[in-house]
Design an enzyme around this catalytic site. Structure first.
Site, PDB file in Angstrom:
ATOM      1  CG  LEU A   8      -1.670  -1.211   1.389  1.00 39.49           C
ATOM      2  CD1 LEU A   8      -2.802  -1.010   2.450  1.00 39.49           C
ATOM      3  CD2 LEU A   8      -2.617  -1.473   0.120  1.00 39.49           C
ATOM      4  NE  ARG A  15       0.858  12.745   9.717  1.00 37.16           N
ATOM      5  CZ  ARG A  15       0.838  11.585  10.207  1.00 37.16           C
ATOM      6  NH1 ARG A  15       1.189  11.671  11.609  1.00 37.16           N
ATOM      7  NH2 ARG A  15       0.279  10.631   9.712  1.00 37.16           N
ATOM      8  CD  GLU A 151      -7.370   1.668  12.544  1.00 44.13           C
ATOM      9  OE1 GLU A 151      -6.723   2.441  12.568  1.00 44.13           O
ATOM     10  OE2 GLU A 151      -7.214   0.531  12.769  1.00 44.13           O
TER      11      GLU A 151
HETATM   12  C1  UD1 Z   1      -3.266   1.716   9.614  1.00 45.13           C
HETATM   13  C2  UD1 Z   1      -4.264   0.707  10.523  1.00 45.13           C
HETATM   14  C3  UD1 Z   1      -3.903   0.622  11.917  1.00 45.13           C
HETATM   15  C4  UD1 Z   1      -2.380   0.302  12.270  1.00 45.13           C
HETATM   16  C5  UD1 Z   1      -1.435   1.279  11.283  1.00 45.13           C
HETATM   17  C6  UD1 Z   1      -0.049   0.955  11.414  1.00 45.13           C
HETATM   18  C7  UD1 Z   1      -6.255   0.647   9.215  1.00 45.13           C
HETATM   19  C8  UD1 Z   1      -7.563   0.913   9.060  1.00 45.13           C
HETATM   20  N1  UD1 Z   1      -5.484   1.102  10.313  1.00 45.13           N
HETATM   21  O1  UD1 Z   1      -3.543   3.129  10.198  1.00 45.13           O
HETATM   22  O2  UD1 Z   1      -4.577  -0.339  12.605  1.00 45.13           O
HETATM   23  O3  UD1 Z   1      -1.968   0.375  13.366  1.00 45.13           O
HETATM   24  O4  UD1 Z   1      -2.029   1.331   9.925  1.00 45.13           O
HETATM   25  O5  UD1 Z   1       0.739   2.007  10.777  1.00 45.13           O
HETATM   26  O6  UD1 Z   1      -5.596  -0.051   8.273  1.00 45.13           O
HETATM   27  N2  UD1 Z   1      -3.111   3.830   2.314  1.00 45.13           N
HETATM   28  C9  UD1 Z   1      -3.466   3.597   0.930  1.00 45.13           C
HETATM   29  N3  UD1 Z   1      -4.531   4.024   0.535  1.00 45.13           N
HETATM   30  C10 UD1 Z   1      -5.672   4.404   1.526  1.00 45.13           C
HETATM   31  C11 UD1 Z   1      -5.159   4.636   2.837  1.00 45.13           C
HETATM   32  C12 UD1 Z   1      -3.933   4.195   3.272  1.00 45.13           C
HETATM   33  O7  UD1 Z   1      -2.632   3.019   0.029  1.00 45.13           O
HETATM   34  O8  UD1 Z   1      -6.710   4.759   1.131  1.00 45.13           O
HETATM   35  C13 UD1 Z   1      -1.599   3.363   2.738  1.00 45.13           C
HETATM   36  C14 UD1 Z   1      -1.046   4.492   3.204  1.00 45.13           C
HETATM   37  O9  UD1 Z   1      -0.213   4.961   2.107  1.00 45.13           O
HETATM   38  C15 UD1 Z   1      -0.081   3.749   4.005  1.00 45.13           C
HETATM   39  C16 UD1 Z   1      -0.737   2.550   4.830  1.00 45.13           C
HETATM   40  O10 UD1 Z   1      -1.847   2.489   3.785  1.00 45.13           O
HETATM   41  O11 UD1 Z   1       1.250   3.205   3.664  1.00 45.13           O
HETATM   42  C17 UD1 Z   1      -1.543   2.853   6.006  1.00 45.13           C
HETATM   43  O12 UD1 Z   1      -2.340   4.035   5.851  1.00 45.13           O
HETATM   44  P1  UD1 Z   1      -2.368   5.036   7.092  1.00 45.13           P
HETATM   45  O13 UD1 Z   1      -3.275   6.144   6.765  1.00 45.13           O
HETATM   46  O14 UD1 Z   1      -1.020   5.488   7.575  1.00 45.13           O
HETATM   47  O15 UD1 Z   1      -3.000   4.132   8.413  1.00 45.13           O
HETATM   48  P2  UD1 Z   1      -3.261   4.308   9.712  1.00 45.13           P
HETATM   49  O16 UD1 Z   1      -4.598   5.363  10.024  1.00 45.13           O
HETATM   50  O17 UD1 Z   1      -2.001   4.885  10.386  1.00 45.13           O
END
Ligand code: UD1
Ligand code: CA
Length: 454
Positions: A8, A15, A151
């Site tokens: 992903l 940020r 979450e």
């Molecule tokens: C996510 C997890 C959380 C975990 C955390 C670990 C979910 C709902 N939550 O939260 O449980 O503790 O990661 O770091 O999965 N991304 C996409 N497309 C999107 C959204 C995100 O490609 O629509 C990718 C981001 O680029 C990133 C990863 O997914 O590499 C995680 O996304 P991020 O928004 O950082 O997740 P968290 O809300 O931190």
């Protein structure tokens, strides 16, 4: 059992406060995403699908590999929605491993362990943190089985006190995943389709979740800002330094050593503090590198001593040579062995024969220097006429006096001597003294001017 890996990488990374997409920021010499892809490849999967969005084409262009499948997620509607974009490319795999493009230090060993404990079922990688804030919490039953992931923004106070968190890295059976993803909703605090919600669906179907933890929690750390980027850079450097030391390299201080590329070395090499290695660097046996030296794409043969404050780039240093302090070897500099190159000497695109010395304040460019040559202090090969570069050839055992300007194209014969201060624009014959110098005169009775009184 065949494995598909989804990385992903669609998040924007606001940020980072940068025009560069987050996953293209580098750790060591590689983009964050490249680290994850390199580790993914070592798992020998049937397919790697990268979900990209923000800065899409830039990310694709920066990451090479015909083996990669790119799936666009035009709008970032959550991690579950991101995995949906990859599903059409995973129809022929059994297990789907989800990695994050901004979690670069995950290791193959940890992923192998997760796969081993999950088998063909559901696997989750968790870490237990003193400060779990920001992460999804892993809620377990009384008996210890994992029940769900909540979450941060959706969690109750009780759930917030759980310190075991979701790293985001999961292993999922593909045939069930398709169905679970179809049932995801976005009725939650962030209005996103959470991948984490599929866990509760699996548990609801009677599936148990196998949990593994990484050897070092840093493996699960993500990069969201420049502080975290710097912290993971240190962690990567520590990891690399430890591997090199285990391999026999002496680092006077592993916390003041940076490797941005690949270093191979023989036995008994010693690197003093603040050595920076970039690109492909090869050290032979018994090489010593002084403090504050940069080595970039170069080969250093056995027994070489590089003293403090040198910059060595695209160059080769022959055995038993001594270089520095304050020397600069540029692209195409080749010292053939037993050479001395001293302070404020710059050598570019030149060969320096066995045993020849260039000890002080000199520029050697586009030159071929024989064996046993001594280049005096302040010698300049004038290789550039303002339009073109020309070569200087210096025969074996020649002696170039201090402050000579050798105006290329020019040849200095074998065993020739060039008088100090000469400007040599024509070939100098072998074995003879050649000099261009005004005769020294002394003016009888000359007096210094005195200050006038007014
Ligand atoms: C996510 C997890 C959380 C975990 C955390 C670990 C979910 C709902 N939550 O939260 O449980 O503790 O990661 O770091 O999965 N991304 C996409 N497309 C999107 C959204 C995100 O490609 O629509 C990718 C981001 O680029 C990133 C990863 O997914 O590499 C995680 O996304 P991020 O928004 O950082 O997740 P968290 O809300 O931190
Ligand atoms: Ca989020």
């Amino acid at each position: 059992m065949s494995l598909g890996i989804v990385i992903l990488a669609a998040g924007q990374g606001a940020r980072m406060k940068s025009s560069l997409p987050k996953v293209l920021h580098t750790l060591g010499d590689r983009a964050l995403l490249q680290h994850v892809i390199d580790t993914a490849r070592r798992m020998d999967p049937a397919r790697i699908v990268v979900v990209y969005g923000h800065g899409g084409e830039r990310v694709r262009d920066a990451i090479p590999g015909d083996d990669l499948v790119w799936a666009e997620q035009a709008e970032q509607l959550g991690t579950g929605h991101a995995v949906v974009q990859a599903m059409p490319d995973l129809e022929d795999v059994d297990q789907v491993l989800v990695l994050y493009g901004d979690v670069p230090l995950i290791t193959e060993a940890t992923l192998q362990r997760l796969m081993a404990c999950a088998g063909d079922g559901f696997g989750l990688l968790t870490v237990t943190l003193d400060d779990p804030s920001g992460y999804g919490r892993v809620e377990r039953e009384e008996g210890g089985e994992v029940r769900c992931i909540v979450e941060q923004k959706d969690a109750s106070d009780e759930q917030l006190s759980i310190c075991e968190v979701n790293t985001g890295i999961m292993l999922l059976p593909r045939n069930r995943l398709q169905d679970w993803l179809g049932r995801l909703g976005n009725d939650n605090a962030q209005g996103e389709y959470y991948l984490t919600d599929v866990l509760a669906m699996a548990v609801g179907e009677g599936m148990s979740v196998a949990v593994a933890q990484p050897d070092n929690p840093v493996e699960a750390e993500g990069v969201n800002n420049k502080l975290q980027l710097a912290a993971l850079e240190r962690a990567l450097q520590r990891r690399q330094a430890e591997a090199l030391m285990r391999d026999g390299l002496t680092l006077r201080d592993p916390s003041r050593f940076d490797l941005r590329g690949r270093l191979t070395h023989g036995q008994d090499c010693v690197l003093d503090v603040n050595v920076v290695i970039e690109g492909e660097v090869v050290l032979g046996e018994g090489v010593q590198v002084g403090a504050n030296t940069v080595l970039r794409n170069c080969t250093v043969h056995d027994g070489v001593q590089i003293l403090e404050n040198c910059v060595i780039e695209e160059a080769e240093i022959g055995r038993e040579s001594r270089v520095g302090p304050f020397s600069r070897l540029r692209s195409g500099a080749r010292l053939l062995g037993n050479n001395h190159v001293g302070n404020f000497v710059e050598i570019k695109k030149s060969e320096v024969g066995e045993g020849s010395k260039v000890n002080h304040l000199t520029y050697i460019g586009d030159s071929g220097i024989g064996t046993g040559v001594n280049i005096g202090a302040g010698t300049i090969t004038c290789n550039y006429d303002g339009a073109n570069k020309h070569r200087t050839i210096i025969g074996d055992n020649a002696f170039i006096g201090s402050n000579a300007a050798l105006v290329a194209p020019v040849r200095i014969g074998e065993g020739a001597t060039i008088g100090a201060g000469s400007v040599i624009g024509k070939d100098a014959p072998a074995g003879q003294l050649t000099l261009t110098r005004a005769r020294q005169v002394t003016i009888e009775g000359w007096q210094r001017p005195t200050k006038q009184k007014n």
